[in-house]
Design a protein around this motif. Structure first.
Motif, mmCIF file in Angstrom:
data_model
loop_
_atom_site.group_PDB
_atom_site.id
_atom_site.type_symbol
_atom_site.label_atom_id
_atom_site.label_comp_id
_atom_site.label_asym_id
_atom_site.label_seq_id
_atom_site.Cartn_x
_atom_site.Cartn_y
_atom_site.Cartn_z
ATOM 1 N N LYS A 40 0.814 -1.424 0.274
ATOM 2 C CA LYS A 40 -0.179 0.123 0.230
ATOM 3 C C LYS A 40 0.825 1.172 0.143
ATOM 4 O O LYS A 40 2.035 1.290 0.172
ATOM 5 N N LYS A 41 0.416 2.153 -0.274
ATOM 6 C CA LYS A 41 1.041 3.581 -0.712
ATOM 7 C C LYS A 41 0.360 4.721 0.354
ATOM 8 O O LYS A 41 -0.781 4.578 0.330
ATOM 9 N N ALA A 42 0.853 5.736 0.562
ATOM 10 C CA ALA A 42 0.381 6.836 1.156
ATOM 11 C C ALA A 42 -1.087 7.011 0.481
ATOM 12 O O ALA A 42 -0.736 7.602 -0.341
ATOM 13 N N GLY A 43 -1.852 7.687 1.675
ATOM 14 C CA GLY A 43 -2.726 8.006 0.759
ATOM 15 C C GLY A 43 -4.181 7.112 1.613
ATOM 16 O O GLY A 43 -5.274 7.159 0.833
ATOM 17 N N GLU A 44 -3.759 6.174 1.410
ATOM 18 C CA GLU A 44 -4.571 4.712 0.995
ATOM 19 C C GLU A 44 -5.035 4.173 2.357
ATOM 20 O O GLU A 44 -4.366 5.240 3.384
ATOM 21 N N SER A 45 -6.060 3.347 2.678
ATOM 22 C CA SER A 45 -6.132 2.435 4.002
ATOM 23 C C SER A 45 -6.248 1.309 3.709
ATOM 24 O O SER A 45 -6.138 0.468 3.242
ATOM 25 N N VAL A 46 -6.621 1.153 5.327
ATOM 26 C CA VAL A 46 -7.046 -0.584 6.107
ATOM 27 C C VAL A 46 -8.277 -0.234 6.828
ATOM 28 O O VAL A 46 -8.341 0.729 6.848
ATOM 29 N N ARG A 47 -8.803 -1.287 6.318
ATOM 30 C CA ARG A 47 -10.186 -1.424 7.601
ATOM 31 C C ARG A 47 -9.765 -1.865 8.652
ATOM 32 O O ARG A 47 -8.406 -3.059 8.800
ATOM 33 N N THR A 48 -10.091 -1.912 9.950
ATOM 34 C CA THR A 48 -10.341 -2.608 10.905
ATOM 35 C C THR A 48 -10.796 -3.564 11.207
ATOM 36 O O THR A 48 -12.342 -3.147 11.055
ATOM 37 N N ALA A 49 -10.505 -4.076 12.536
ATOM 38 C CA ALA A 49 -12.106 -4.821 12.958
ATOM 39 C C ALA A 49 -11.835 -4.382 14.700
ATOM 40 O O ALA A 49 -10.581 -3.969 15.644
ATOM 41 N N VAL A 50 -12.685 -4.247 15.850
ATOM 42 C CA VAL A 50 -12.999 -4.152 17.088
ATOM 43 C C VAL A 50 -12.870 -5.205 17.603
ATOM 44 O O VAL A 50 -13.950 -6.268 17.261
ATOM 45 N N HIS A 51 -12.094 -5.919 18.322
ATOM 46 C CA HIS A 51 -12.331 -7.019 19.252
ATOM 47 C C HIS A 51 -12.458 -6.337 20.898
ATOM 48 O O HIS A 51 -12.272 -5.771 21.662
ATOM 49 N N ASP A 52 -13.869 -7.157 21.702
ATOM 50 C CA ASP A 52 -13.770 -6.812 22.240
ATOM 51 C C ASP A 52 -14.253 -8.600 23.528
ATOM 52 O O ASP A 52 -14.220 -9.613 22.612
ATOM 53 N N PHE A 53 -14.505 -8.167 23.994
ATOM 54 C CA PHE A 53 -14.270 -9.084 25.017
ATOM 55 C C PHE A 53 -15.609 -9.783 26.275
ATOM 56 O O PHE A 53 -16.045 -8.757 27.159
ATOM 57 N N GLU A 54 -16.224 -10.666 25.442
ATOM 58 C CA GLU A 54 -18.471 -10.580 26.218
ATOM 59 C C GLU A 54 -18.315 -11.619 26.683
ATOM 60 O O GLU A 54 -19.122 -12.032 26.957
ATOM 61 N N GLY A 55 -17.691 -12.516 26.974
ATOM 62 C CA GLY A 55 -17.850 -13.345 28.122
ATOM 63 C C GLY A 55 -17.368 -15.218 27.501
ATOM 64 O O GLY A 55 -17.599 -16.299 27.434
ATOM 65 N N ASP A 56 -16.769 -14.504 26.010
ATOM 66 C CA ASP A 56 -17.018 -15.802 25.193
ATOM 67 C C ASP A 56 -15.754 -16.799 25.203
ATOM 68 O O ASP A 56 -14.569 -16.350 26.084
ATOM 69 N N GLN A 57 -15.024 -17.768 24.858
ATOM 70 C CA GLN A 57 -14.269 -18.726 24.830
ATOM 71 C C GLN A 57 -12.837 -17.634 24.081
ATOM 72 O O GLN A 57 -11.801 -17.711 24.428
ATOM 73 N N THR A 58 -13.275 -16.643 23.136
ATOM 74 C CA THR A 58 -11.924 -15.697 23.087
ATOM 75 C C THR A 58 -13.052 -14.705 22.680
ATOM 76 O O THR A 58 -14.084 -13.966 22.871
ATOM 77 N N TYR A 59 -11.931 -13.291 21.974
ATOM 78 C CA TYR A 59 -12.861 -12.383 22.368
ATOM 79 C C TYR A 59 -13.991 -12.372 20.903
ATOM 80 O O TYR A 59 -13.533 -12.791 19.195
ATOM 81 N N SER A 60 -14.774 -11.269 20.455
ATOM 82 C CA SER A 60 -15.407 -11.499 19.293
ATOM 83 C C SER A 60 -14.889 -10.280 18.578
ATOM 84 O O SER A 60 -14.102 -9.788 18.767
ATOM 85 N N GLU A 61 -15.518 -10.339 16.934
ATOM 86 C CA GLU A 61 -15.375 -9.791 16.212
ATOM 87 C C GLU A 61 -15.838 -8.491 15.469
ATOM 88 O O GLU A 61 -17.259 -9.308 15.054
ATOM 89 N N LYS A 62 -15.938 -7.533 15.815
ATOM 90 C CA LYS A 62 -16.821 -6.339 14.404
ATOM 91 C C LYS A 62 -15.922 -5.625 14.066
ATOM 92 O O LYS A 62 -15.317 -5.232 14.082
ATOM 93 N N PRO A 63 -16.173 -4.971 13.053
ATOM 94 C CA PRO A 63 -16.472 -3.780 12.399
ATOM 95 C C PRO A 63 -15.724 -2.714 12.586
ATOM 96 O O PRO A 63 -16.194 -2.417 13.162
#
Length: 195
Positions: A40-63
């Motif tokens: 990637k070059k300057a001026g582009e972007s990446v998408r991120t994910a929000v990981h949360d700890f909600e009582g499951d065996q692992t983290y949840s993942e949201k846009p």
């Protein structure tokens, strides 16, 4: 306080808080942070994910948000930077497959420059072969990787809020550790925050 030039390695689906918050904190105290992503070059972007700890065996993942890339990956010269930051999320599992990413990490480690990694960011450190003999922590699922690579596991506290420093390496388990992780990283950088 001396201004530091800091390189941050990211990729699509980097953990939102683990990229955005350190970028903002380090910029707030006056450092220059260059964000890069393989292919990637300057001026582009990446998408991120929000990981949360909600009582499951692992983290949840949201846009999450889009995170701006402000520097072109192909132009990175590790010698031009004082420190390296590697956020977690999904990105580390595949950016570690890029030989140039590993060369960059090895260059920082060989020069003894500060490296801050959080959560799954340590997968990049393991792939680069720079954790042997170092005490560090990560998201607990990364523990076997760290130990197989010769690293010494630093236990994660119940709130995922602790951090470890071993020489130039500063690690934390997840975004709840940002205050301790960034405080420790700033200290390793020789930065102070005026009251």
């Amino acid at each position: 306080m001396a201004v530091r030039n800091i390189l941050m390695l990211v990729g699509d689906f980097v953990e939102d808080y683990e990229a955005m918050v350190p970028f903002q904190m380090l910029t707030m105290v006056g450092h220059t942070v260059h964000t890069v992503c393989p292919d990637k070059k300057a001026g582009e972007s990446v998408r991120t994910a929000v990981h949360d700890f909600e009582g499951d065996q692992t983290y949840s993942e949201k846009p999450g948000h889009n995170f701006a890339i402000n520097t072109t990956f192909a132009e990175v010269d590790p010698a031009a930077y004082d420190a390296l930051v590697i956020p977690g999320g999904r990105a580390p599992e595949y950016i570690r497959l890029n030989p140039r990413v590993l060369e960059i990490v090895r260059a920082f480690a060989a020069a003894g420059k500060p490296i801050a990694a959080v959560c799954h960011g340590q997968q990049v450190l393991v792939a680069a072969g720079v954790v042997e003999g170092k005490t560090c922590t990560a998201y607990p699922a990364v523990r076997p990787d760290i130990e197989r690579a010769g690293g010494i596991w630093g236990e994660v506290n119940d709130t995922f809020s602790n951090a470890y420093v071993d020489g130039n390496l500063v690690t934390a388990a997840a975004w709840p550790g940002h205050p301790e992780w960034m405080r420790a990283f700033l200290k390793v950088l020789g930065s102070t925050i005026e009251p």
